[in-house]
Design an enzyme around this catalytic site. Sequence first.
Site, PDB file in Angstrom:
ATOM      1  N   HIS A 138      12.008  21.557   4.066  1.00  0.00           N
ATOM      2  CA  HIS A 138      13.026  21.850   3.047  1.00  0.00           C
ATOM      3  C   HIS A 138      13.425  23.324   3.043  1.00  0.00           C
ATOM      4  CE1 HIS A 138       9.607  22.503  -0.135  1.00  0.00           C
ATOM      5  NE2 HIS A 138      10.008  23.668   0.298  1.00  0.00           N
ATOM      6  N   GLU A 143      14.719  18.621  -0.690  1.00  0.00           N
ATOM      7  CA  GLU A 143      13.683  17.811  -0.061  1.00  0.00           C
ATOM      8  C   GLU A 143      14.315  16.846   0.950  1.00  0.00           C
ATOM      9  OE1 GLU A 143      10.968  18.982  -0.422  1.00  0.00           O
ATOM     10  OE2 GLU A 143      10.037  18.825  -2.391  1.00  0.00           O
TER      11      GLU A 143
HETATM   12  C1  F6R Z   1      11.230  28.944  -2.980  1.00  0.00           C
HETATM   13  C2  F6R Z   1      11.844  28.025  -2.048  1.00  0.00           C
HETATM   14  C3  F6R Z   1      11.036  27.131  -1.162  1.00  0.00           C
HETATM   15  C4  F6R Z   1      10.001  27.905  -0.348  1.00  0.00           C
HETATM   16  C5  F6R Z   1       9.230  26.960   0.564  1.00  0.00           C
HETATM   17  C6  F6R Z   1       8.149  27.687   1.337  1.00  0.00           C
HETATM   18  O1  F6R Z   1      12.215  29.675  -3.673  1.00  0.00           O
HETATM   19  O2  F6R Z   1      13.022  27.970  -2.023  1.00  0.00           O
HETATM   20  O3  F6R Z   1      11.902  26.475  -0.274  1.00  0.00           O
HETATM   21  O4  F6R Z   1      10.649  28.875   0.419  1.00  0.00           O
HETATM   22  O5  F6R Z   1       8.659  25.950  -0.191  1.00  0.00           O
HETATM   23  O6  F6R Z   1       7.200  28.171   0.444  1.00  0.00           O
HETATM   24  P1  F6R Z   1       6.069  29.182   0.920  1.00  0.00           P
HETATM   25  O7  F6R Z   1       6.752  30.425   1.321  1.00  0.00           O
HETATM   26  O8  F6R Z   1       5.201  29.354  -0.288  1.00  0.00           O
HETATM   27  O9  F6R Z   1       5.359  28.513   2.049  1.00  0.00           O
END
Ligand code: F6R
Length: 270
Positions: A138, A143
């Site tokens: 995503h 999603e």
């Molecule tokens: C958050 C967002 C999400 C995250 C993704 C990865 O603003 O848009 O798409 O970028 O879930 O999250 P991390 O960086 O925590 O692995």
Amino acid sequence: MRVIIEDSPAAACVKAACIIGEQLQRKPASVLGLATGGSPVGVYDELTRLHNCGELDFSKVITFNLDEYVGLGPDHSQSYRFFMRTHLFDHVNLPQGSTHVPDGRSLDFDSYCESYESKIREHGGIDLQLLGIGTDGHIAFNEPGSSLGSRTRLKTLTSETIRDNARFFGSEDAVPRLAVTMGVGTILESRCCLLIAYGEHKASAIAKAVEGPVTAQVTASALQLHRDVIVVLDQAAATQLNRQAYYREVEDAQSLLESGQLGKLGIGDE
Ligand code: F6R
């Protein structure tokens, strides 16, 4: 798509911050799209460092965040507004009122989401959108199965995302089930997209997003349709890319061009 593979997550964060810094040098009144989660933390640290050294000025910058959990107020320690204050907003000279994070407590999400989109348009659109990627592919909280034309709206999180984000909340049960998120269509309207990812756990999602078919099952793959996307990875996140060697050759050629070493590229008679 430009794919930059750095040696470590720290080097990738510095590179991403440098790309954002160059955007602000070119256009001090840039509209930045911002992300939360683990991936951008090092980028925000580096932006803060550059600001403290006097190299970056945020006084004219406008920001729009990608998403927010439904039900969490701005003072909740896991809300994205709180995250942004902790990791960036409180450390740089962004004027109050210049930052926008979706409100997860609206009573009328349809009109709220429309007004978020209108605000982005009123500011002339997003110049550079920073993105992380979920292990399910995503971007923002779009999603698998999200329309590639989707706009800002409510979205139900998948069990994979809930599992991934439980590390911030202490347990899966504490993770909100819904989020307000910019749509894939909203993101694709940004003038430039900067996708960052580190670690082996992101390698499969990155390979699908960068080299797989464009599909709503991996919403990050929609970035292949955008004319200006930069992907910054560490080596671990790049391990499942088939064309790694080519991406490195492109970057080598680019630095020869930028440093004027045209002879090494067979240009001119050096
Ligand atoms: C958050 C967002 C999400 C995250 C993704 C990865 O603003 O848009 O798409 O970028 O879930 O999250 P991390 O960086 O925590 O692995």
